[in-house]
Design a protein around this motif. Structure first.
Motif, PDB file in Angstrom:
ATOM      1  N   ILE A  84     -13.695  14.672  -4.721  1.00  0.00           N
ATOM      2  CA  ILE A  84     -12.573  15.179  -3.927  1.00  0.00           C
ATOM      3  C   ILE A  84     -13.018  15.138  -2.470  1.00  0.00           C
ATOM      4  O   ILE A  84     -13.963  15.833  -2.087  1.00  0.00           O
ATOM      5  CB  ILE A  84     -12.183  16.613  -4.335  1.00  0.00           C
ATOM      6  CG1 ILE A  84     -11.826  16.679  -5.818  1.00  0.00           C
ATOM      7  CG2 ILE A  84     -11.013  17.103  -3.487  1.00  0.00           C
ATOM      8  CD1 ILE A  84     -11.556  18.092  -6.316  1.00  0.00           C
ATOM      9  N   GLY A  85     -12.365  14.326  -1.669  1.00  0.00           N
ATOM     10  CA  GLY A  85     -12.762  14.169  -0.277  1.00  0.00           C
ATOM     11  C   GLY A  85     -11.571  14.206   0.661  1.00  0.00           C
ATOM     12  O   GLY A  85     -10.450  14.482   0.261  1.00  0.00           O
ATOM     13  N   SER A  86     -11.848  13.904   1.925  1.00  0.00           N
ATOM     14  CA  SER A  86     -10.786  13.918   2.936  1.00  0.00           C
ATOM     15  C   SER A  86     -10.009  12.612   2.957  1.00  0.00           C
ATOM     16  O   SER A  86      -8.912  12.546   3.518  1.00  0.00           O
ATOM     17  CB  SER A  86     -11.383  14.190   4.320  1.00  0.00           C
ATOM     18  OG  SER A  86     -12.356  13.194   4.649  1.00  0.00           O
ATOM     19  N   SER A  87     -10.572  11.570   2.357  1.00  0.00           N
ATOM     20  CA  SER A  87      -9.899  10.266   2.326  1.00  0.00           C
ATOM     21  C   SER A  87     -10.374   9.469   1.124  1.00  0.00           C
ATOM     22  O   SER A  87     -11.391   9.796   0.503  1.00  0.00           O
ATOM     23  CB  SER A  87     -10.179   9.479   3.606  1.00  0.00           C
ATOM     24  OG  SER A  87     -11.563   9.171   3.709  1.00  0.00           O
ATOM     25  N   CYS A  88      -9.637   8.415   0.803  1.00  0.00           N
ATOM     26  CA  CYS A  88      -9.992   7.522  -0.303  1.00  0.00           C
ATOM     27  C   CYS A  88     -10.363   6.151   0.256  1.00  0.00           C
ATOM     28  O   CYS A  88      -9.845   5.751   1.303  1.00  0.00           O
ATOM     29  CB  CYS A  88      -8.829   7.368  -1.278  1.00  0.00           C
ATOM     30  SG  CYS A  88      -8.340   8.886  -2.117  1.00  0.00           S
ATOM     31  N   PRO A  89     -11.252   5.415  -0.421  1.00  0.00           N
ATOM     32  CA  PRO A  89     -11.580   4.050   0.013  1.00  0.00           C
ATOM     33  C   PRO A  89     -10.416   3.108  -0.272  1.00  0.00           C
ATOM     34  O   PRO A  89     -10.334   2.512  -1.347  1.00  0.00           O
ATOM     35  CB  PRO A  89     -12.824   3.704  -0.804  1.00  0.00           C
ATOM     36  CG  PRO A  89     -12.724   4.562  -2.028  1.00  0.00           C
ATOM     37  CD  PRO A  89     -12.060   5.836  -1.581  1.00  0.00           C
ATOM     38  N   SER A  90      -9.511   2.971   0.698  1.00  0.00           N
ATOM     39  CA  SER A  90      -8.269   2.218   0.487  1.00  0.00           C
ATOM     40  C   SER A  90      -8.500   0.735   0.208  1.00  0.00           C
ATOM     41  O   SER A  90      -7.605   0.039  -0.270  1.00  0.00           O
ATOM     42  CB  SER A  90      -7.359   2.368   1.708  1.00  0.00           C
ATOM     43  OG  SER A  90      -8.016   1.934   2.886  1.00  0.00           O
ATOM     44  N   HIS A  91      -9.728   0.263   0.474  1.00  0.00           N
ATOM     45  CA  HIS A  91     -10.035  -1.151   0.243  1.00  0.00           C
ATOM     46  C   HIS A  91     -10.392  -1.433  -1.221  1.00  0.00           C
ATOM     47  O   HIS A  91     -10.646  -2.584  -1.577  1.00  0.00           O
ATOM     48  CB  HIS A  91     -11.225  -1.561   1.122  1.00  0.00           C
ATOM     49  CG  HIS A  91     -12.468  -0.746   0.853  1.00  0.00           C
ATOM     50  ND1 HIS A  91     -12.674   0.506   1.370  1.00  0.00           N
ATOM     51  CD2 HIS A  91     -13.558  -1.012   0.076  1.00  0.00           C
ATOM     52  CE1 HIS A  91     -13.842   0.979   0.952  1.00  0.00           C
ATOM     53  NE2 HIS A  91     -14.388   0.078   0.151  1.00  0.00           N
ATOM     54  N   PHE A  92     -10.396  -0.419  -2.068  1.00  0.00           N
ATOM     55  CA  PHE A  92     -10.897  -0.552  -3.432  1.00  0.00           C
ATOM     56  C   PHE A  92     -10.271  -1.732  -4.165  1.00  0.00           C
ATOM     57  O   PHE A  92     -10.971  -2.624  -4.653  1.00  0.00           O
ATOM     58  CB  PHE A  92     -10.649   0.742  -4.217  1.00  0.00           C
ATOM     59  CG  PHE A  92     -11.207   0.731  -5.612  1.00  0.00           C
ATOM     60  CD1 PHE A  92     -12.455   1.253  -5.864  1.00  0.00           C
ATOM     61  CD2 PHE A  92     -10.493   0.194  -6.678  1.00  0.00           C
ATOM     62  CE1 PHE A  92     -12.989   1.248  -7.155  1.00  0.00           C
ATOM     63  CE2 PHE A  92     -10.998   0.178  -7.956  1.00  0.00           C
ATOM     64  CZ  PHE A  92     -12.257   0.700  -8.190  1.00  0.00           C
ATOM     65  N   GLY A  93      -8.950  -1.733  -4.290  1.00  0.00           N
ATOM     66  CA  GLY A  93      -8.268  -2.783  -5.042  1.00  0.00           C
ATOM     67  C   GLY A  93      -8.448  -4.161  -4.434  1.00  0.00           C
ATOM     68  O   GLY A  93      -8.606  -5.153  -5.153  1.00  0.00           O
ATOM     69  N   GLN A  94      -8.447  -4.233  -3.101  1.00  0.00           N
ATOM     70  CA  GLN A  94      -8.592  -5.525  -2.428  1.00  0.00           C
ATOM     71  C   GLN A  94      -9.952  -6.147  -2.704  1.00  0.00           C
ATOM     72  O   GLN A  94     -10.053  -7.343  -2.969  1.00  0.00           O
ATOM     73  CB  GLN A  94      -8.392  -5.348  -0.919  1.00  0.00           C
ATOM     74  CG  GLN A  94      -6.981  -4.955  -0.532  1.00  0.00           C
ATOM     75  CD  GLN A  94      -6.855  -4.713   0.953  1.00  0.00           C
ATOM     76  OE1 GLN A  94      -7.736  -4.133   1.584  1.00  0.00           O
ATOM     77  NE2 GLN A  94      -5.754  -5.146   1.536  1.00  0.00           N
ATOM     78  N   VAL A  95     -11.003  -5.330  -2.649  1.00  0.00           N
ATOM     79  CA  VAL A  95     -12.351  -5.851  -2.887  1.00  0.00           C
ATOM     80  C   VAL A  95     -12.550  -6.179  -4.359  1.00  0.00           C
ATOM     81  O   VAL A  95     -13.070  -7.234  -4.726  1.00  0.00           O
ATOM     82  CB  VAL A  95     -13.424  -4.843  -2.416  1.00  0.00           C
ATOM     83  CG1 VAL A  95     -14.819  -5.378  -2.716  1.00  0.00           C
ATOM     84  CG2 VAL A  95     -13.281  -4.568  -0.918  1.00  0.00           C
ATOM     85  N   TYR A  96     -12.123  -5.264  -5.249  1.00  0.00           N
ATOM     86  CA  TYR A  96     -12.353  -5.464  -6.688  1.00  0.00           C
ATOM     87  C   TYR A  96     -11.692  -6.739  -7.174  1.00  0.00           C
ATOM     88  O   TYR A  96     -12.273  -7.513  -7.948  1.00  0.00           O
ATOM     89  CB  TYR A  96     -11.837  -4.268  -7.471  1.00  0.00           C
ATOM     90  CG  TYR A  96     -12.295  -4.267  -8.915  1.00  0.00           C
ATOM     91  CD1 TYR A  96     -13.419  -3.551  -9.310  1.00  0.00           C
ATOM     92  CD2 TYR A  96     -11.598  -4.974  -9.897  1.00  0.00           C
ATOM     93  CE1 TYR A  96     -13.848  -3.546 -10.624  1.00  0.00           C
ATOM     94  CE2 TYR A  96     -12.013  -4.965 -11.212  1.00  0.00           C
ATOM     95  CZ  TYR A  96     -13.143  -4.269 -11.580  1.00  0.00           C
ATOM     96  OH  TYR A  96     -13.562  -4.274 -12.887  1.00  0.00           O
ATOM     97  N   TRP A  97     -10.452  -6.998  -6.733  1.00  0.00           N
ATOM     98  CA  TRP A  97      -9.700  -8.160  -7.201  1.00  0.00           C
ATOM     99  C   TRP A  97      -9.816  -9.358  -6.266  1.00  0.00           C
ATOM    100  O   TRP A  97      -9.144 -10.364  -6.477  1.00  0.00           O
ATOM    101  CB  TRP A  97      -8.235  -7.791  -7.405  1.00  0.00           C
ATOM    102  CG  TRP A  97      -8.054  -6.736  -8.460  1.00  0.00           C
ATOM    103  CD1 TRP A  97      -7.643  -5.448  -8.270  1.00  0.00           C
ATOM    104  CD2 TRP A  97      -8.293  -6.871  -9.872  1.00  0.00           C
ATOM    105  NE1 TRP A  97      -7.621  -4.776  -9.465  1.00  0.00           N
ATOM    106  CE2 TRP A  97      -7.995  -5.612 -10.460  1.00  0.00           C
ATOM    107  CE3 TRP A  97      -8.730  -7.916 -10.679  1.00  0.00           C
ATOM    108  CZ2 TRP A  97      -8.140  -5.395 -11.830  1.00  0.00           C
ATOM    109  CZ3 TRP A  97      -8.856  -7.686 -12.049  1.00  0.00           C
ATOM    110  CH2 TRP A  97      -8.556  -6.443 -12.600  1.00  0.00           C
ATOM    111  N   GLY A  98     -10.662  -9.259  -5.253  1.00  0.00           N
ATOM    112  CA  GLY A  98     -10.903 -10.398  -4.386  1.00  0.00           C
ATOM    113  C   GLY A  98      -9.740 -10.774  -3.509  1.00  0.00           C
ATOM    114  O   GLY A  98      -9.526 -11.939  -3.203  1.00  0.00           O
ATOM    115  N   ALA A  99      -8.984  -9.760  -3.067  1.00  0.00           N
ATOM    116  CA  ALA A  99      -7.799 -10.044  -2.245  1.00  0.00           C
ATOM    117  C   ALA A  99      -8.120 -10.076  -0.761  1.00  0.00           C
ATOM    118  O   ALA A  99      -7.234 -10.222   0.056  1.00  0.00           O
ATOM    119  CB  ALA A  99      -6.727  -8.982  -2.511  1.00  0.00           C
ATOM    120  N   ARG A 100      -9.401  -9.914  -0.437  1.00  0.00           N
ATOM    121  CA  ARG A 100      -9.760 -10.007   0.977  1.00  0.00           C
ATOM    122  C   ARG A 100     -11.045 -10.794   1.143  1.00  0.00           C
ATOM    123  O   ARG A 100     -11.773 -11.002   0.206  1.00  0.00           O
ATOM    124  CB  ARG A 100      -9.897  -8.612   1.587  1.00  0.00           C
ATOM    125  CG  ARG A 100     -11.192  -7.892   1.246  1.00  0.00           C
ATOM    126  CD  ARG A 100     -11.346  -6.630   2.061  1.00  0.00           C
ATOM    127  NE  ARG A 100     -12.718  -6.121   1.963  1.00  0.00           N
ATOM    128  CZ  ARG A 100     -13.135  -5.013   2.537  1.00  0.00           C
ATOM    129  NH1 ARG A 100     -12.282  -4.280   3.222  1.00  0.00           N
ATOM    130  NH2 ARG A 100     -14.392  -4.629   2.414  1.00  0.00           N
TER     131      ARG A 100
END
Length: 233
Positions: free
Chosen positions: A217-233
């Motif tokens: 539980i933090g102040s923010s989430c790693p919004s890049h998670f899906g992009q990196v995992y699925w190679g979208a970036r």
């Protein structure tokens, strides 16, 4: 001066009572939230996933490991029944069995990253999918674009998989969808990797019986998670 001192003491005592009451209210509101016990292994995985310099192959490896830990901890939330079995040597062993059927529902696309961990822990488990997103940035709430759920989902405990819980809007929509399929609120367990306190409050204020398992539980989430995992970036 003595009067001022008395007023100050009474004010301080009132403030303490208010703070204690708020703390107790928070504890009650978050009673269905369970956080994966933190240790150096868990913290190292979370650090790697938040590091912007992490290579994709390392990111996937750590995401899968953390998901596996979350799923295994989530399984402890399921109801069990006691049983006795006979071992190959003829001895009696007192153990437990799952006392309810389960299924998974992943929120496309980031939630699909947790499917492998669930399948590794629960052989032949049924997994449904839902696609929820806003039609446009100005939309007040997200829309369900696609949903494929097990036909008997209302008779099972549902593991709703979504690694990021920020505002909670998408998960609220998913829980609403499950309710429309007559899934009892208490039969929904949200499996999550990263969440915010505001997101938790948003969900639990509307669905207090839903259970949530997260690793942080933090102040923010790693919004890049899906992009990196699925190679979208």
């Amino acid at each position: 001066e003595q009067l001022h001192c008395t007023v100050y003491v009474l004010s301080s005592a009132f403030l303490v009572v208010v703070l204690v009451s708020l703390a107790m209210a928070d504890k009650e509101a978050f009673k269905n939230v369970q956080v994966l016990p933190s240790n150096n292994q868990v913290k190292a995985l979370q650090t790697t996933l938040r590091d912007r310099s992490t290579k994709r192959e390392d990111f996937i490896f750590c995401a899968d490991r953390l998901s596996r830990l979350a799923v295994e901890e989530g399984l402890n939330l399921l109801p069990y029944s006691e049983t006795v079995v006979t071992t190959p040597t003829g001895a009696q062993y007192e153990g437990v069995n799952f006392s309810s059927r389960i299924c998974g529902v992943s929120m496309m696309r980031s939630g699909e990253a947790m499917e492998l961990a669930l399948r590794d822990c629960c052989q032949s488990i049924r997994i449904g999918k839902v696609l929820i997103k806003r039609k446009d940035p100005d939309a007040e709430e997200p829309t369900v674009f696609y949903a494929k759920l097990p036909p008997d989902v209302n008779e099972r405990v549902v593991f709703l998989m979504h690694p990021l819980l920020d505002t909670g809007a998408s998960i609220l929509k998913a829980v609403s969808l499950l309710q429309a399929w007559r899934v009892p609120e208490s039969n929904i367990i949200i499996l999550n990797l990263f969440c915010t306190e505001n997101g938790l409050r948003c969900i639990l204020e509307k669905y207090p019986a839903v259970r949530i398992l997260t690793t942080e539980i933090g102040s923010s989430c790693p919004s890049h998670f899906g992009q990196v995992y699925w190679g979208a970036r």
